[in-house]
Design an enzyme around this catalytic site. Sequence first.
Site, PDB file in Angstrom:
ATOM      1  N   HIS A 388       0.836  -1.207   0.000  1.00 27.16           N
ATOM      2  CA  HIS A 388       0.000   0.000   0.000  1.00 27.16           C
ATOM      3  C   HIS A 388       0.872   1.259   0.000  1.00 27.16           C
ATOM      4  CE1 HIS A 388      -3.703   2.293   1.198  1.00 27.16           C
ATOM      5  NE2 HIS A 388      -2.789   3.102   1.730  1.00 27.16           N
ATOM      6  N   GLU A 389       1.781   1.343   0.955  1.00 24.22           N
ATOM      7  CA  GLU A 389       2.619   2.541   1.073  1.00 24.22           C
ATOM      8  C   GLU A 389       3.566   2.692  -0.121  1.00 24.22           C
ATOM      9  OE1 GLU A 389       1.948   4.808   3.105  1.00 24.22           O
ATOM     10  OE2 GLU A 389       0.586   3.670   4.382  1.00 24.22           O
ATOM     11  N   HIS A 392       1.804   4.661  -2.758  1.00 28.18           N
ATOM     12  CA  HIS A 392       1.917   6.101  -2.496  1.00 28.18           C
ATOM     13  C   HIS A 392       3.301   6.615  -2.908  1.00 28.18           C
ATOM     14  CE1 HIS A 392      -1.855   6.714  -0.478  1.00 28.18           C
ATOM     15  NE2 HIS A 392      -1.592   5.896   0.516  1.00 28.18           N
TER      16      HIS A 392
END
Length: 595
Positions: A388-389, A392
């Site tokens: 997920h990160e 980003h």
Amino acid sequence: MHTYKTRKDVPIEETWRLEDIYASMDEWKSDYEQVRELARRLKKFDGKIADGATLLEYLTLEEEMEGRYRKLYAYGMLQSDLDTRVTTSQELRDKAIQLGQQVSSARSFFMPFLLSLEENSLTTFIKETEGLRYFEKDLYEAFRYKAHVLTKEKEEVLAMMGETLSAPSKIFGMINHADIQFGKVTSDKGEQVELTRGMFAKLIKSEKREQRKEAYQAYFKPYKQSANTIAATLSSAIKNNVLTSKLRQYPSALEKALFSDMVPKEVYENLIKATNEQIGAMHEYTKIRKSLLGLDELRAYDLNVPLVHGVEKEISFEEAYETMLKSLEPLGEEYVSTLASFKEKRYFDVRETPGKRSGAYNMGVYGVHPFVLLNHQDDIRSLFTLTHESGHAMHAYYSSKHQPQISAGYSIFVAEVASTVNEILLIRYLLRTTDDVNMRKYLLNYFIDSFKGTFFTQVMFAEFEKITHEKAENEEPLTADVFNHVFEQIYLQYNGEELVINDEVKYGWARIPHFYRPFYVYKYATGYVSAIQIADNILAGDKKMLQNYLTFLKSGSSKYPLELLAETGVDLTKPEPIQNALSIFRDLVSEFAEM
């Protein structure tokens, strides 16, 4: 699982290299003084901008100040988060925050000045001064707000009232973090211990139902006891928002919140409408949960306990990283090789250590690179957090690489798209490559619960915000009883009548900090449905979608969010993306039920 007593014990390759921002404190101090000097110089432009050349000089200096300030603030924040107990790091961050107030003050005159111009005067400035074309989009964007800007005197009054208007949020923060005490619960060892939020997050997933119930009741008890106070705080926040919306002549508080992203209110309303029209699959999942848990009555404290057990295994950070890279291969060789290099270049701070900030985040520093904070636990949830990160981080990396500073940052509206695309690709990969029936069932359960938390819960919150703001706009009272009634009704509406409602449920509104940032949470849901459409189309071999998505990652804020998503093929002004996502959710529930 690796546990470390100090940061010195963590392998250096699993830590940030903060010298990528500043090689020494002398460099940080130099930038600090530079920003102070630039702030002083910018103040002198007040009342002096009369032509394009002066306007260009101001904007150029302002951008330089902004770039330097963001770097020194990022450095202070990142240092502080590595060990929140270190006083020198806290002082560094505090100095940066205080400097930020000087930065804001120095340029506070500019927006009223700009909006005092006639648009044709600005057009003349831009035509006569070539360098202003770089700032052209942002300058004209400011003119969109002209109808909502008050007279100089009224703006000054509102500015002076800024702290008062933000008081409800600050008060709630103090209540929530400083005053709320949850009391004692029974530990696994049978001892009475003080309940914390972190402990609650674990206990609410306990296989022991009495332990879940005890933790649930203890967690909600102080919110019930403080309900009237928190209701007054939330009511004030909502009324303040409604008041400022009226003063600024927006049709509604909702439309004021959507204005900056150029999102029509129909997008918000369609999200709620389409979700409620296809809420049946959520109700079916509630029934399945009740059945699998073997309960006569399903309660709110039963909604988080995992339904599949015996699949947890240790996944080292190295293995997690390799698995992530394999799952993201559909995004192309360049994407994967770039992300692979992030690990070698130490863009990640991996391990949990005493004093380190909890959770995970990505911070992109323009002109440097992304910095990702993790607290990796060598388990499957940490694998998903890493993935997920990293989404980003890649979004920040691509936007910074392909956009100038003015448009490198991206709107929160699209912020969760890249991270969720990565998560969808990961879970699809894991489902595709596992032969273990129990693991497949676990992954389906994980996918369903992720869908529920990121989509359904956020839409439920969005509907609560819409209803309560409309009540304020209609001058209806907003008391604890009103909030309780609204929240209980929509909680049942989203979870289904199979759920037996505890008294605590209706106080759920009292613990949500997002409600003090109005009409924000719906962006999680729109980001989620966008990501599902993008990821699944890429997996289906849609080359155009892949190319458009990579372009999206490189676009920063060069266009409005809906435009950027439309260019990938996701049109949120229509119900199809939401309907498509809900159809996928229904299929996941059906497959899970049949296993």
